[in-house]
Design a protein around this motif. Sequence first.
Motif: not given
Length: 218
Positions: A151-160
């Motif tokens: 549902g939410c894959a966001k490894p880094t804060s800068t990625e969508v």
Amino acid sequence: MKRILLLICLSVMTLNLSAQRYGLGPRHEMRVGVGLLPMSDFHLEAFVIDRDCSAGGFYDRTHLYIGDIYKSPSISFSYTGRLARWFELGFVASYHSAFAHTYTRKGNVKEGHYADHYLHIMPTARFVWLRRDLVRMYSSVGLGITSVHVGCAKPTSTEVARRSAGMIFGFEIVGVGISVGRRVFGFAELGVASRGFFNVGVGCRLFSQKQKRNGEIY
């Protein structure tokens, strides 16, 4: 998914009608439960696969790490129909999630997160090997499908945030289960299952007017 659900429902209804024809019931039973330590395949490989092969991607892989993985308890609903005194057939549907945060190796600052959502749907067969007035003991097996949603894959804060879905096999083997009660009852189960290794909950049994008149409420 809709076709599979329809097939499961039609199969259970057909078997219940057959049992009714031969005087074996059915007795309908519905349960809701909570499972601890559900089985799942948290997609940690996405942390590596989703990174590109550029110098920047390599840096992302090496300067981040995944923290502890947490799993929610599973929530389940099941239905069974009695085909014989010792045999019941039905289905179970359950849901649970798993999630983790990513942190920077320098400073241990939380940087991103992952979350997986699991929906299990499977036909089940239950074998009742001890039946008393208020107590039943049984074992069961099930094999079906698991729908996995990242549902939410966001490894880094800068990625969508990314979203994806897939299908895998789901199964369960309940070694020992016990239910206590007649029409309204509580139950506990131990086994290896997509719902969890230990499941507890409450349920109810529905009887036809003919069964009530004949005293068939055991």
